[in-house]
Design a protein around this motif. Structure first.
Motif, PDB file in Angstrom:
ATOM      1  N   VAL A   4       0.850  -1.192   0.000  1.00 11.83           N
ATOM      2  CA  VAL A   4       0.000   0.000   0.000  1.00 11.83           C
ATOM      3  C   VAL A   4       0.887   1.243   0.000  1.00 11.83           C
ATOM      4  CG1 VAL A   4      -1.886   1.225   1.150  1.00 11.83           C
ATOM      5  CG2 VAL A   4      -1.665  -1.266   1.427  1.00 11.83           C
ATOM      6  N   ILE A   5       0.538   2.207  -0.847  1.00 14.71           N
ATOM      7  CA  ILE A   5       1.215   3.505  -0.852  1.00 14.71           C
ATOM      8  C   ILE A   5       0.163   4.574  -0.605  1.00 14.71           C
ATOM      9  CG2 ILE A   5       2.623   5.147  -2.147  1.00 14.71           C
ATOM     10  CD1 ILE A   5       3.673   2.777  -3.768  1.00 14.71           C
ATOM     11  N   THR A   6       0.388   5.377   0.425  1.00 16.73           N
ATOM     12  CA  THR A   6      -0.542   6.457   0.742  1.00 16.73           C
ATOM     13  C   THR A   6       0.129   7.806   0.512  1.00 16.73           C
ATOM     14  OG1 THR A   6       0.072   6.388   3.100  1.00 16.73           O
ATOM     15  CG2 THR A   6      -1.854   5.095   2.402  1.00 16.73           C
ATOM     16  N   PHE A   7      -0.696   8.775   0.166  1.00 13.69           N
ATOM     17  CA  PHE A   7      -0.204  10.112  -0.155  1.00 13.69           C
ATOM     18  C   PHE A   7      -0.911  11.165   0.677  1.00 13.69           C
ATOM     19  CE2 PHE A   7       0.600   7.668  -3.964  1.00 13.69           C
ATOM     20  CZ  PHE A   7       1.809   8.155  -4.444  1.00 13.69           C
ATOM     21  N   ASP A   8      -0.138  12.094   1.203  1.00 16.17           N
ATOM     22  CA  ASP A   8      -0.688  13.384   1.572  1.00 16.17           C
ATOM     23  C   ASP A   8      -1.078  14.076   0.265  1.00 16.17           C
ATOM     24  OD1 ASP A   8      -1.115  15.785   3.236  1.00 16.17           O
ATOM     25  OD2 ASP A   8       0.665  16.534   2.196  1.00 16.17           O
ATOM     26  N   LEU A   9      -1.871  15.138   0.336  1.00 22.31           N
ATOM     27  CA  LEU A   9      -2.318  15.811  -0.886  1.00 22.31           C
ATOM     28  C   LEU A   9      -1.722  17.213  -1.019  1.00 22.31           C
ATOM     29  CD1 LEU A   9      -6.073  14.677  -0.894  1.00 22.31           C
ATOM     30  CD2 LEU A   9      -4.139  13.663  -2.120  1.00 22.31           C
ATOM     31  N   ASP A  10      -2.138  18.140  -0.148  1.00 24.09           N
ATOM     32  CA  ASP A  10      -1.680  19.529  -0.258  1.00 24.09           C
ATOM     33  C   ASP A  10      -0.166  19.618  -0.082  1.00 24.09           C
ATOM     34  OD1 ASP A  10      -4.317  20.366  -0.555  1.00 24.09           O
ATOM     35  OD2 ASP A  10      -4.584  20.704   1.596  1.00 24.09           O
ATOM     36  N   ASP A  11       0.492  20.248  -1.031  1.00 20.81           N
ATOM     37  CA  ASP A  11       1.941  20.442  -1.072  1.00 20.81           C
ATOM     38  C   ASP A  11       2.713  19.138  -1.269  1.00 20.81           C
ATOM     39  OD1 ASP A  11       1.976  23.220  -0.962  1.00 20.81           O
ATOM     40  OD2 ASP A  11       1.899  23.245   1.227  1.00 20.81           O
ATOM     41  N   GLY A 168      -6.329  -3.842   6.064  1.00 22.53           N
ATOM     42  CA  GLY A 168      -6.025  -5.130   6.667  1.00 22.53           C
ATOM     43  C   GLY A 168      -4.561  -5.511   6.587  1.00 22.53           C
ATOM     44  N   HIS A 169      -3.719  -4.590   6.140  1.00 22.19           N
ATOM     45  CA  HIS A 169      -2.285  -4.854   6.036  1.00 22.19           C
ATOM     46  C   HIS A 169      -1.548  -4.229   7.214  1.00 22.19           C
ATOM     47  CE1 HIS A 169      -2.701  -6.630   2.132  1.00 22.19           C
ATOM     48  NE2 HIS A 169      -3.181  -5.520   1.587  1.00 22.19           N
ATOM     49  N   GLY A 170      -0.424  -4.821   7.571  1.00 22.34           N
ATOM     50  CA  GLY A 170       0.397  -4.282   8.637  1.00 22.34           C
ATOM     51  C   GLY A 170       1.142  -3.037   8.200  1.00 22.34           C
ATOM     52  N   ALA A 171       1.622  -2.290   9.180  1.00 20.89           N
ATOM     53  CA  ALA A 171       2.303  -1.029   8.887  1.00 20.89           C
ATOM     54  C   ALA A 171       3.551  -1.232   8.040  1.00 20.89           C
ATOM     55  CB  ALA A 171       2.663  -0.324  10.194  1.00 20.89           C
ATOM     56  N   ASP A 172       4.205  -2.391   8.182  1.00 18.11           N
ATOM     57  CA  ASP A 172       5.417  -2.626   7.399  1.00 18.11           C
ATOM     58  C   ASP A 172       5.119  -2.880   5.925  1.00 18.11           C
ATOM     59  OD1 ASP A 172       4.235  -5.091   7.763  1.00 18.11           O
ATOM     60  OD2 ASP A 172       6.076  -6.129   8.355  1.00 18.11           O
ATOM     61  N   SER A 173       3.830  -2.929   5.565  1.00 17.69           N
ATOM     62  CA  SER A 173       3.433  -3.067   4.163  1.00 17.69           C
ATOM     63  C   SER A 173       3.124  -1.717   3.519  1.00 17.69           C
ATOM     64  CB  SER A 173       2.190  -3.965   4.047  1.00 17.69           C
ATOM     65  OG  SER A 173       2.449  -5.259   4.521  1.00 17.69           O
ATOM     66  N   PHE A 174       3.280  -0.636   4.276  1.00 21.13           N
ATOM     67  CA  PHE A 174       2.908   0.703   3.819  1.00 21.13           C
ATOM     68  C   PHE A 174       4.128   1.572   3.541  1.00 21.13           C
ATOM     69  CE2 PHE A 174      -1.200  -0.358   5.363  1.00 21.13           C
ATOM     70  CZ  PHE A 174      -2.109   0.616   4.965  1.00 21.13           C
ATOM     71  N   ILE A 175       3.980   2.424   2.529  1.00 22.04           N
ATOM     72  CA  ILE A 175       4.828   3.608   2.373  1.00 22.04           C
ATOM     73  C   ILE A 175       3.896   4.813   2.370  1.00 22.04           C
ATOM     74  CG2 ILE A 175       6.354   4.938   0.868  1.00 22.04           C
ATOM     75  CD1 ILE A 175       7.363   2.315  -0.305  1.00 22.04           C
ATOM     76  N   HIS A 176       4.204   5.798   3.210  1.00 29.40           N
ATOM     77  CA  HIS A 176       3.447   7.053   3.189  1.00 29.40           C
ATOM     78  C   HIS A 176       4.329   8.141   2.603  1.00 29.40           C
ATOM     79  CE1 HIS A 176       0.536  10.104   4.137  1.00 29.40           C
ATOM     80  NE2 HIS A 176       1.440  10.790   4.816  1.00 29.40           N
ATOM     81  N   VAL A 177       3.768   8.895   1.658  1.00 30.21           N
ATOM     82  CA  VAL A 177       4.480   9.962   0.960  1.00 30.21           C
ATOM     83  C   VAL A 177       3.873  11.293   1.384  1.00 30.21           C
ATOM     84  CG1 VAL A 177       5.184  10.880  -1.286  1.00 30.21           C
ATOM     85  CG2 VAL A 177       4.763   8.408  -1.013  1.00 30.21           C
ATOM     86  N   GLY A 178       4.701  12.200   1.884  1.00 30.63           N
ATOM     87  CA  GLY A 178       4.169  13.490   2.305  1.00 30.63           C
ATOM     88  C   GLY A 178       5.241  14.547   2.405  1.00 30.63           C
ATOM     89  N   ASP A 179       4.801  15.800   2.522  1.00 32.34           N
ATOM     90  CA  ASP A 179       5.735  16.925   2.538  1.00 32.34           C
ATOM     91  C   ASP A 179       6.077  17.401   3.942  1.00 32.34           C
ATOM     92  OD1 ASP A 179       4.139  19.868   3.029  1.00 32.34           O
ATOM     93  OD2 ASP A 179       2.909  18.126   2.597  1.00 32.34           O
ATOM     94  N   ASN A 180       5.273  17.045   4.937  1.00 25.19           N
ATOM     95  CA  ASN A 180       5.442  17.626   6.264  1.00 25.19           C
ATOM     96  C   ASN A 180       6.217  16.670   7.174  1.00 25.19           C
ATOM     97  OD1 ASN A 180       4.681  18.310   9.131  1.00 25.19           O
ATOM     98  ND2 ASN A 180       3.659  19.996   8.067  1.00 25.19           N
TER      99      ASN A 180
END
Length: 232
Positions: A4-11, A168-180
Motif C-alpha cells: 500500500v502507498i498512501t499520499f498526503d495531498l496539499d503540497d 487489513g495490512h500491517g504497517a510494514d506493508s505501507f509507504i506514506h508519501v508526504g511533505d510535512n
C-alpha cells in the motif's frame, strides 16, 4: 513487501498556497455581490484572523477544515450585521470549495500514481478537505481519508491506524508519501510505516526528526524511491 502507498495531498501532489489565495479571492468576489460589507471588511489577513479566533474558542473543530471555514465566515458575516449569516456562509463555502479543488497537479502526478496503482493499493491521507473526484484524480485512489472523516488530524496515530484497519495490512506493508516532516513523516513512522519525504523546494531536514526512508524533489523520482524501499 510493500502493498500500500498512501499520499498526503496539499503540497505533496500540488502547491496549496496559490489555490487557497485564489479560492479566497473568488469567495470575496461572490461576497461583493451577496454580502458587500463582508468583502469591504475582510481581506486574506482578516479572514485568517477570523479563522484563528474560531479555533481559539473551538479547538475541537481544528480537524474539520470545512466546518471551521463555515464557522468563521458566519462569524464575520454576523459581525457585519447579516441576519442570514448562516445561509450566506454555506453559499459562500460552495464558491470557495469549488475553487479549492481547482488545483494544478505537480508534473508527473497522474502518470506516477497510475503506474504505481498497477502494483499497489493507493490511498490518500490528508488533513485537508480536497475532493479527489472534483480534482479529477479520484479514479487513481482506492481509498481516501481526511481528518474530518476520522476525527483527528495527522500526526495522531489514530489517523494512520484507520488506513491500516481499512486495508487489513500491517504497517510494514505501507509507504506514506508526504511533505510535512511532523505530520506526515513522523506520524507515519510512529505507527511503523515506511516513508518518503516529498521536498520540492529542497528544504533542509529539520532537527529533531528521524529522516524518511527516501527523499524526492519531483514526483518522477517516486517510482525508483518506492522500488529501493521495496528492495527491488
Amino acid at each position: 513487501m510493500i502493498k500500500v502507498i498512501t499520499f498526503d495531498l496539499d503540497d505533496t501532489l500540488w502547491a496549496i498556497a496559490p489555490v487557497i489565495h485564489k479560492a479566497n479571492e473568488l469567495m470575496l468576489v461572490w461576497m461583493k455581490r451577496h454580502a458587500p460589507k463582508f468583502a469591504q471588511t475582510y481581506d486574506d489577513q482578516g479572514i485568517a484572523q477570523l479563522r484563528d479566533e474560531v479555533l481559539a474558542n473551538r479547538p475541537d473543530m481544528a480537524h474539520d477544515l470545512s466546518q471551521t471555514r463555515i464557522a468563521f465566515v458566519e462569524l464575520g458575516l454576523s459581525r457585519c450585521g447579516y441576519h442570514n449569516a448562516q445561509a450566506l456562509s454555506l453559499d459562500a463555502f460552495d464558491v470557495y470549495v469549488a475553487a479549492r479543488n481547482d488545483v494544478v497537479l505537480f508534473e508527473g502526478t497522474r502518470d506516477q500514481i497510475a503506474t504505481l496503482k498497477l502494483s499497489y493499493q493507493i490511498g490518500a491521507l490528508t488533513n485537508g478537505n480536497a475532493d479527489l473526484t472534483q480534482v479529477g484524480i479520484g479514479h487513481l485512489f482506492d481509498f481516501h481519508f481526511n481528518s474530518a472523516h476520522i476525527g483527528v488530524s495527522k500526526p495522531h496515530p489514530d489517523f494512520f491506524a484507520r488506513a491500516l484497519a481499512h486495508t487489513g495490512h500491517g504497517a510494514d506493508s505501507f509507504i506514506h508519501v508526504g511533505d510535512n516532516p511532523a505530520h506526515d513523516i513522523a506520524g507515519a513512522q510512529a505507527v511503523g510505516m515506511r516513508t518518503i519525504w516529498m521536498n520540492p523546494d529542497n528544504n533542509p531536514w529539520p532537527d529533531g526528526y528521524t529522516r524518511a526512508c527516501a527523499e524526492i524533489h519531483h514526483l518522477d523520482q517516486l517510482g525508483p524511491a518506492v522500488a529501493q524501499i521495496n528492495g527491488n
